[in-house]
Design a protein around this motif. Structure first.
Motif, PDB file in Angstrom:
ATOM      1  N   ALA A 167      -0.824  -9.111  11.702  1.00  0.00           N
ATOM      2  CA  ALA A 167      -0.266  -8.817  10.381  1.00  0.00           C
ATOM      3  C   ALA A 167      -1.312  -8.244   9.428  1.00  0.00           C
ATOM      4  O   ALA A 167      -1.026  -7.320   8.658  1.00  0.00           O
ATOM      5  CB  ALA A 167       0.343 -10.089   9.794  1.00  0.00           C
ATOM      6  N   ALA A 168      -2.537  -8.791   9.502  1.00  0.00           N
ATOM      7  CA  ALA A 168      -3.585  -8.320   8.580  1.00  0.00           C
ATOM      8  C   ALA A 168      -3.887  -6.842   8.847  1.00  0.00           C
ATOM      9  O   ALA A 168      -4.007  -6.033   7.910  1.00  0.00           O
ATOM     10  CB  ALA A 168      -4.843  -9.174   8.745  1.00  0.00           C
ATOM     11  N   GLU A 169      -4.009  -6.488  10.127  1.00  0.00           N
ATOM     12  CA  GLU A 169      -4.276  -5.085  10.462  1.00  0.00           C
ATOM     13  C   GLU A 169      -3.080  -4.206  10.078  1.00  0.00           C
ATOM     14  O   GLU A 169      -3.247  -3.079   9.605  1.00  0.00           O
ATOM     15  CB  GLU A 169      -4.586  -4.939  11.962  1.00  0.00           C
ATOM     16  CG  GLU A 169      -5.003  -3.508  12.324  1.00  0.00           C
ATOM     17  CD  GLU A 169      -5.295  -3.304  13.805  1.00  0.00           C
ATOM     18  OE1 GLU A 169      -5.160  -4.260  14.599  1.00  0.00           O
ATOM     19  OE2 GLU A 169      -5.648  -2.163  14.168  1.00  0.00           O
ATOM     20  N   ALA A 170      -1.873  -4.745  10.269  1.00  0.00           N
ATOM     21  CA  ALA A 170      -0.679  -3.961   9.922  1.00  0.00           C
ATOM     22  C   ALA A 170      -0.647  -3.672   8.422  1.00  0.00           C
ATOM     23  O   ALA A 170      -0.256  -2.579   7.998  1.00  0.00           O
ATOM     24  CB  ALA A 170       0.578  -4.711  10.351  1.00  0.00           C
ATOM     25  N   GLU A 171      -1.085  -4.631   7.620  1.00  0.00           N
ATOM     26  CA  GLU A 171      -1.107  -4.391   6.173  1.00  0.00           C
ATOM     27  C   GLU A 171      -2.206  -3.383   5.812  1.00  0.00           C
ATOM     28  O   GLU A 171      -1.983  -2.437   5.061  1.00  0.00           O
ATOM     29  CB  GLU A 171      -1.316  -5.707   5.410  1.00  0.00           C
ATOM     30  CG  GLU A 171      -1.195  -5.497   3.893  1.00  0.00           C
ATOM     31  CD  GLU A 171      -1.361  -6.781   3.111  1.00  0.00           C
ATOM     32  OE1 GLU A 171      -2.068  -7.702   3.572  1.00  0.00           O
ATOM     33  OE2 GLU A 171      -0.777  -6.860   2.009  1.00  0.00           O
ATOM     34  N   ARG A 172      -3.401  -3.583   6.405  1.00  0.00           N
ATOM     35  CA  ARG A 172      -4.518  -2.638   6.154  1.00  0.00           C
ATOM     36  C   ARG A 172      -4.130  -1.227   6.548  1.00  0.00           C
ATOM     37  O   ARG A 172      -4.531  -0.257   5.914  1.00  0.00           O
ATOM     38  CB  ARG A 172      -5.728  -3.017   7.022  1.00  0.00           C
ATOM     39  CG  ARG A 172      -6.669  -4.015   6.450  1.00  0.00           C
ATOM     40  CD  ARG A 172      -8.055  -3.952   7.124  1.00  0.00           C
ATOM     41  NE  ARG A 172      -8.090  -3.876   8.569  1.00  0.00           N
ATOM     42  CZ  ARG A 172      -7.970  -4.928   9.404  1.00  0.00           C
ATOM     43  NH1 ARG A 172      -7.782  -6.134   8.918  1.00  0.00           N
ATOM     44  NH2 ARG A 172      -8.052  -4.765  10.710  1.00  0.00           N
TER      45      ARG A 172
END
Ligand code: CAA
Length: 257
Positions: A167-172
């Motif tokens: 999720a963190a990479e998807a947001e970034r």
């Protein structure tokens, strides 16, 4: 309307659709598609409904198209039957909709989420296009929408390796609008949907058309298209109401006219 693979309810002006095949991690088979088409068409046609949220379970938004259903299909079955073309009805929805993703959003699950206007992800969300591991490619628009969402470098890497993105990479990377704690996903998605549902309905449809046009038009054509839609809203009662409400320091009271 009675459904077997999805659960549909309305909460005020918001329609909530839950994918409901827990035994298959919400794998998207033909029955799910047929029911989604019906539910989305009903949402679009119902003037009392102004935003829709689609979600899955905590473990899986959807783990892809149903591999068991596809495994024995021939080229003639798939090409002749135009497999997955039914999703064009889902993407033809004119009113806004949000994908609230918890857990796996793989293959068709990631692709269904990317069809939404906004994706909100839980902290445990995992996105991926693992079709290459099955000897095929994305088939519900993943190779196209992923490139537009996160750019060629990451999209190519994901489609060629099948690796999952957290999720963190998807947001970034710009795939999701926001990441929220897993246990708050539905509340946050519904809050966002209520905010959108509280806007002038014609303006919401117009915004969606304009933003989507950015993927299909040159900048010059898109700016002109936006300006014409902007002009056309001056023929609506809600434009008069919205601007009067601002001047009178009160919330707008929309009629959708
Ligand atoms: N289709 C059909 N059934 C599926 C499925 C799918 N896409 N994903 C999971 N299931 C089923 C499993 O077969 C299993 O069923 P059984 O209990 O009857 O064996 C059940 O759901 C639970 O799955 P797992 O036991 O595998 O659960 P896990 O926690 O060990 O693993 C997972 C989870 C990593 C998501 C794994 O299930 C998995 O890799 N699933 C497939 C993901 C995938 O390849 N998706 C792409 C599909 S192709 C596609 O989508 C084409 C397209 O472009 C549209």
């Amino acid at each position: 309307m009675s459904f077997e693979t999805i659960l549909v309810e309305t909460r005020g002006a918001v329609t909530l659709v839950r994918l409901n095949r827990p035994q298959a991690l919400n794998a998207l088979n033909s029955q799910v598609l047929g029911e989604l088409i019906t539910a989305f068409a009903a949402y679009d046609a119902d003037a009392s409904q102004r935003c829709l949220v689609i979600t899955g379970s905590e473990k899986a938004f959807a783990a892809g198209a149903d591999i068991k259903e596809m495994s024995t299909q021939s080229f003639a079955d798939m090409y002749g039957g135009n497999f997955f073309a039914g999703y064009d009805h889902v993407t033809a929805t004119r009113k806004p909709w949000i994908a609230a993703v918890s857990g796996f959003a793989l293959g068709g699950g990631c692709e269904l989420a990317m069809m939404a206007d906004i994706i909100i992800a839980a902290e445990n969300a995992k996105f991926g296009q693992p079709e290459i591991k099955l000897g095929v490619t994305p088939g519900m628009g993943g190779s196209q929408r992923l490139v537009r969402a996160i750019g060629k470098a990451k999209a190519m890497e994901m489609c060629l390796t099948g690796r999952m993105m957290d999720a963190a990479e998807a947001e970034r990377s710009g795939l999701v609008a926001r990441v929220v704690p897993t246990d708050q996903l539905l509340d946050e998605a519904l809050k966002l949907a209520e905010t959108i549902a509280g806007m002038a309905p014609l303006a919401a449809i117009a915004v969606k058309e304009e933003v989507d046009a950015a993927f299909e038009m040159t900048l010059k054509e898109g700016v002109r298209f936006e300006r014409r839609l902007f002009h056309s809203l001056f023929g609506s009662a809600d434009q008069k109401e919205g601007m009067a409400a601002f001047v009178e320091k009160r919330p707008g009271n929309w009629t959708g006219k």
